[in-house]
Design an enzyme around this catalytic site. Structure first.
Site, PDB file in Angstrom:
ATOM      1  N   ILE A   3       2.162   4.834   0.888  1.00 47.50           N
ATOM      2  CA  ILE A   3       2.190   5.518   2.187  1.00 47.50           C
ATOM      3  C   ILE A   3       1.357   6.799   2.170  1.00 47.50           C
ATOM      4  O   ILE A   3       0.940   7.288   3.219  1.00 47.50           O
ATOM      5  CB  ILE A   3       3.658   5.820   2.584  1.00 47.50           C
TER       6      ILE A   3
ATOM      7  N   HIS B 270       7.487   1.218 -10.702  1.00 51.18           N
ATOM      8  CA  HIS B 270       6.349   0.764  -9.907  1.00 51.18           C
ATOM      9  C   HIS B 270       5.076   1.071 -10.670  1.00 51.18           C
ATOM     10  O   HIS B 270       4.941   2.118 -11.300  1.00 51.18           O
ATOM     11  CB  HIS B 270       6.324   1.434  -8.534  1.00 51.18           C
TER      12      HIS B 270
ATOM     13  N   ARG C 256       0.838  -1.205   0.000  1.00 49.51           N
ATOM     14  CA  ARG C 256       0.000   0.000   0.000  1.00 49.51           C
ATOM     15  C   ARG C 256       0.871   1.254   0.000  1.00 49.51           C
ATOM     16  O   ARG C 256       1.873   1.327   0.721  1.00 49.51           O
ATOM     17  CB  ARG C 256      -0.961  -0.008   1.190  1.00 49.51           C
TER      18      ARG C 256
END
Ligand code: 5GP
Ligand code: ZN
Length: 113
Positions: free
Chosen positions: A30, A99, A28
């Protein structure tokens, strides 16, 4: 290795991990920008999309396959979601380990900001 996401992949920095396997890890964000905001990363350090090579094709495919599986598992596959990979300055990339952002839980805007 000073890369933040390499440290998360190695377990040296804690994260809320939702999936991990030999090739990639998902956790998850931040600072979420949607009700669900997950980052999927390869364990291999690849700084930007510009650094992808032909032999990474299967690895990048796995990021997308896993994102789709997470969407099913977490229950928003039918409502929909957005997958984003930012690159360099104009793309808004701030962490230089590729990512895939998985964003869900609200209607997304188009065009993006
Ligand atoms: P980018 O801007 O590079 O596309 O996305 C980087 C993302 O990493 C941002 O959404 C940011 O909130 C997230 N991020 C930065 N540092 C950390 C951290 O230490 N842990 C987690 N889980 N996410 C982080
Ligand atoms: Zn890295």
């Amino acid at each position: 290795m000073s890369c933040l996401f390499c440290k998360i992949a190695a377990g040296e920095i804690p994260a809320q991990v939702v999936h991990a396997d030999a090739d990639l890890i998902a956790f998850r964000d931040i600072s979420p920008v949607a009700p669900t905001h997950i980052l999927l990363i390869p364990r291999e350090h690849i700084p930007t999309v510009n650094h992808l090579e032909a032999h990474h094709a299967e690895l990048v495919g796995k990021l997308y396959l896993r994102a789709g599986e997470l969407a099913e598992r977490l229950g928003f596959a039918d409502n929909g979601y957005r997958l984003v990979m930012n690159a360099n300055r104009d793309g808004g990339q701030t962490v230089f380990h590729i990512h895939l952002h998985l964003l869900a839980g609200r209607a997304m805007q188009w065009p993006p900001g």
